[in-house]
Design an enzyme around this catalytic site. Structure first.
Site, short mmCIF file in Angstrom:
data_model
loop_
_atom_site.label_atom_id
_atom_site.label_comp_id
_atom_site.label_asym_id
_atom_site.label_seq_id
_atom_site.Cartn_x
_atom_site.Cartn_y
_atom_site.Cartn_z
NE ARG A 102 -5.32 5.95 9.70
CZ ARG A 102 -5.58 4.98 8.82
NH1 ARG A 102 -4.86 3.86 8.82
NH2 ARG A 102 -6.56 5.10 7.94
NE ARG A 158 -4.49 6.54 3.65
CZ ARG A 158 -5.21 5.79 4.47
NH1 ARG A 158 -5.64 6.31 5.61
NH2 ARG A 158 -5.49 4.54 4.18
CD GLU A 173 -3.16 -0.86 2.10
OE1 GLU A 173 -3.12 0.12 2.87
OE2 GLU A 173 -4.09 -1.69 2.12
CG HIS A 221 -8.92 7.87 1.94
ND1 HIS A 221 -8.84 7.65 0.59
CD2 HIS A 221 -8.39 6.77 2.52
CE1 HIS A 221 -8.30 6.47 0.36
NE2 HIS A 221 -8.02 5.91 1.53
CG HIS A 238 -10.04 8.01 6.01
ND1 HIS A 238 -11.07 7.13 5.73
CD2 HIS A 238 -8.92 7.24 6.18
CE1 HIS A 238 -10.60 5.89 5.73
NE2 HIS A 238 -9.32 5.92 6.03
#
Length: 633
Positions: A471, A372, A200, A326, A436
């Protein structure tokens, strides 16, 4: 439907409904110019009732002790226990370790009608494990480096190391069937029975295990089943926590302590006290639902209840300005935002504008696999170029991958997109950033202890220092396991927890011996008006958060937000004091949480991670300005 109603003035026992104060609130909504003086007088009358914990006297006024209540209400004589607020991964991990390893009774409180009504259920991508294949180059140090990089250098190393060191063991213990009392989640495996690992964004190694594209659902269903079948765990559904019960030991050398929580049952409207001499754990999730655009499900779980509870009891919070947006939520006008997992980009999805141009590397050399916060601002910048919904300018394209493989790897997303008339195997997907995850929260140490003795926090509710400014993908479920279990271990093992237990047990006995005041019931007609007003205010709050405390912020916008949110919070307090419903309780929590986020953002003029403050006028059409904003410069 009947709800608990609190009289504004000194409570009588006549059982009369409180239509007068509610009409006052409705009048305020119409005549805002006359609000200030009226609101101040109204608030003074309700201050003691609305803010428990300032003294023993306060609890004598509002602390109802209920026995033998039906519809899932607790037997409050069983106070020698832990009360855990929230049934997501963090709450369940804490409950299982406490009940099984330390033999401590647990009461889990769930706002929804089922334990799976939690934010953990909706996690799509996966959970970090440890890839033992030497070719993967995965290791504790590698993961720690990735977490620090994603956190914009603001993560606390001890918190990062705890996750990287203990994470694999907690996954094995709680999710891979090591003990029959815990869960055995059917993660995806290859033809030889080995766990499948995927890559990811911002991970240096393929270390994510998953169950198709609904990992949170699989984990939650199995871990809540383990909780439900454990003999030492009691679960209360349809129960909303409204306040902490605290005690001030100012006349002794003992610090103030948390003794439990105040609750209301959504079905019966009955308000009661849940005492917990072993400790109270806040694990009810984050606050993404206070934004107009959010990947969080509708309902009570994402309205910042843990942060709000902490704020109302003067418990320390931190890093609340770091709300992660997000980058890729499905954009369909007039519909709620649907999460498009990070794993899509990990599997090769490309960010494109409406002309088909790939724009990911405009803002970072890693393009789609950048942290992100950077990708979110890049997408936000492209969306800002849209002149209408028909000319939307940000898309996610994975149509170059094999169609059969795509549908097998992402069945949930494929099904949802087909319902919206989109075939991801043939066309790009319109996207927009959406709130998010809460990187900050209730401040804790590595054992989950907060600034209030006897009160703990874990999961998205807590600020451990792990996430810093942003995060890393797929850390949330792992954080819940590691830190939820840490809370249980501290309560079950430490001398400090045992000493606190002795004090809180005596304090609870004394508090209950002093008696309590009856609650009143409000007519369904009045509760309906209150709930409608609460929904209107929540809509205003969400729009304010998105417009002024969103992906890109300005000092002027944050000042405007603080003023607006303070007014909403005061109205929410008054409305809740008049009539307690699920809607008025949710609005009050959202208002406290929103104001706390705006204040934290306003107090920090340094852009880092998910907190991007533009000090000059933002709105220039120049490419250089757009790239600076996307990069967080």
């Amino acid at each position: 439907m009947m709800y608990a109603c609190r009289r504004i003035v000194t409570a009588s026992r006549t059982g009369k409904i409180c239509d007068g104060p509610l009409q006052t609130i409705m009048s305020r909504r119409i005549a805002s110019s006359a609000v200030t003086g009226v609101r101040a007088n109204f608030s003074k009358k309700t201050e003691l009732a609305r803010i428990p914990g300032r003294s023993t006297t306060i609890h004598r006024r509002i602390g109802t002790i209920s026995r033998g209540i039906s519809s899932g209400c607790p037997d409050v004589s069983a106070d020698d226990r832990i009360v855990i607020v929230g049934t997501g991964v963090a709450g369940c991990a804490s409950a299982l370790i406490a009940a099984e390893q330390h033999k401590v009774p647990v009461t889990l409180v769930c706002a929804g009608s089922a334990m799976t009504d939690c934010n953990s259920y909706w996690a799509q991508g996966g959970i970090i494990y440890r890839n033992s294949d030497p070719a993967s180059n995965d290791s504790e140090d590698s993961l720690a480096k990735d977490v620090h990089r994603a956190g914009a250098g603001l993560s606390v190393d001890s918190a990062v190391r705890k996750l990287a060191r203990e994470g694999p063991g907690r996954v094995s213990e709680l999710l891979l069937g090591m003990k029959k009392e815990f869960a055995n989640v059917p993660f995806d495996r290859d033809e030889h029975g080995n766990l499948r690992f995927c890559l990811e964004a911002s991970h240096a190694a393929p270390r994510i295990i998953h169950y198709a594209d609904c990992t949170g659902k699989a984990i939650t269903e199995h871990i809540t089943a383990a909780v439900a079948s454990h003999p030492r765990i009691t679960v209360l559904t349809d129960t909303i926590v409204t306040d902490l019960i605290t005690q001030d030991f100012s006349q002794s050398s003992v610090d103030p302590a948390c003794l439990g929580v105040r609750t209301i049952n959504k079905k019966t409207g009955v308000s009661s006290s849940l005492f917990a001499s072993r400790g109270t754990v806040l694990a009810s999730g984050g606050l993404g639902g206070i934004y107009e655009h959010s990947t969080n499900p509708l309902g009570f779980n994402a309205l910042g209840s843990s942060v709000a509870l902490a704020c109302r009891s003067d418990v320390r919070t931190s890093d609340l300005e770091y709300v992660q947006f997000h980058p890729t939520a499905l954009f369909i006008p007039n519909t709620s935002r649907f999460l498009l997992t990070e794993a899509l980009r990990g599997e090769g999805a490309i960010l494109r504008d409406r002309t088909g141009r790939a724009f990911g590397t405009d803002f970072h050399p890693d393009g789609e696999l950048a942290p992100r916060d950077i990708v979110a601002r890049g997408v936000f910048n492209e969306v800002q170029k849209s002149t209408s919904p028909d000319e939307h300018n940000a898309f996610l394209d994975i149509s170059h991958r094999d169609a059969q493989w795509l549908r097998g790897r992402f069945p949930t997303i494929d099904k949802h997109l087909h319902g919206q008339g989109i075939d991801m195997t043939k066309q790009p997907i319109p996207i927009v950033p959406a709130a998010h995850y809460t990187c900050g929260g209730v401040t804790t140490n590595s054992d989950g202890q907060t600034s209030l003795k006897g009160l703990y926090a874990a999961g998205e509710s807590a600020r451990t220092g792990l996430h810093g400014g942003n995060r890393l993908a797929s850390t949330s479920l792992l954080e819940g396991l590691v830190y939820g279990a840490a809370v249980a271990d501290h309560i079950g093992n430490s001398d400090e927890a045992r000493e606190t237990h002795e004090w809180t047990s005596r304090a609870i006995d004394q508090l209950k011996s002093e008696g309590a005041e009856d609650m009143h019931q409000l007519s369904s007609a009045s509760s309906s008006v209150a709930s409608t007003t609460a929904k209107e205010l929540l809509f205003e709050l969400r729009r304010t958060m998105w417009d002024y405390v969103g992906v890109v912020r300005t000092p002027t916008g944050l000042s405007t937000a603080l003023s607006d949110l303070r007014g909403i919070r005061e109205e929410a307090e008054d409305l809740f004091a008049t009539c307690i419903t699920a809607e008025t309780a949710g609005l009050r929590d959202a208002a406290y949480a929103g104001e706390a986020v705006a204040l934290a953002a306003h107090s920090n003029r340094v852009s880092a991670g998910a907190h991007c403050v533009v000090l000059e006028d933002y709105g220039s059409d120049s490419d250089s300005d757009s790239e600076s904003v996307a990069a967080g410069a």
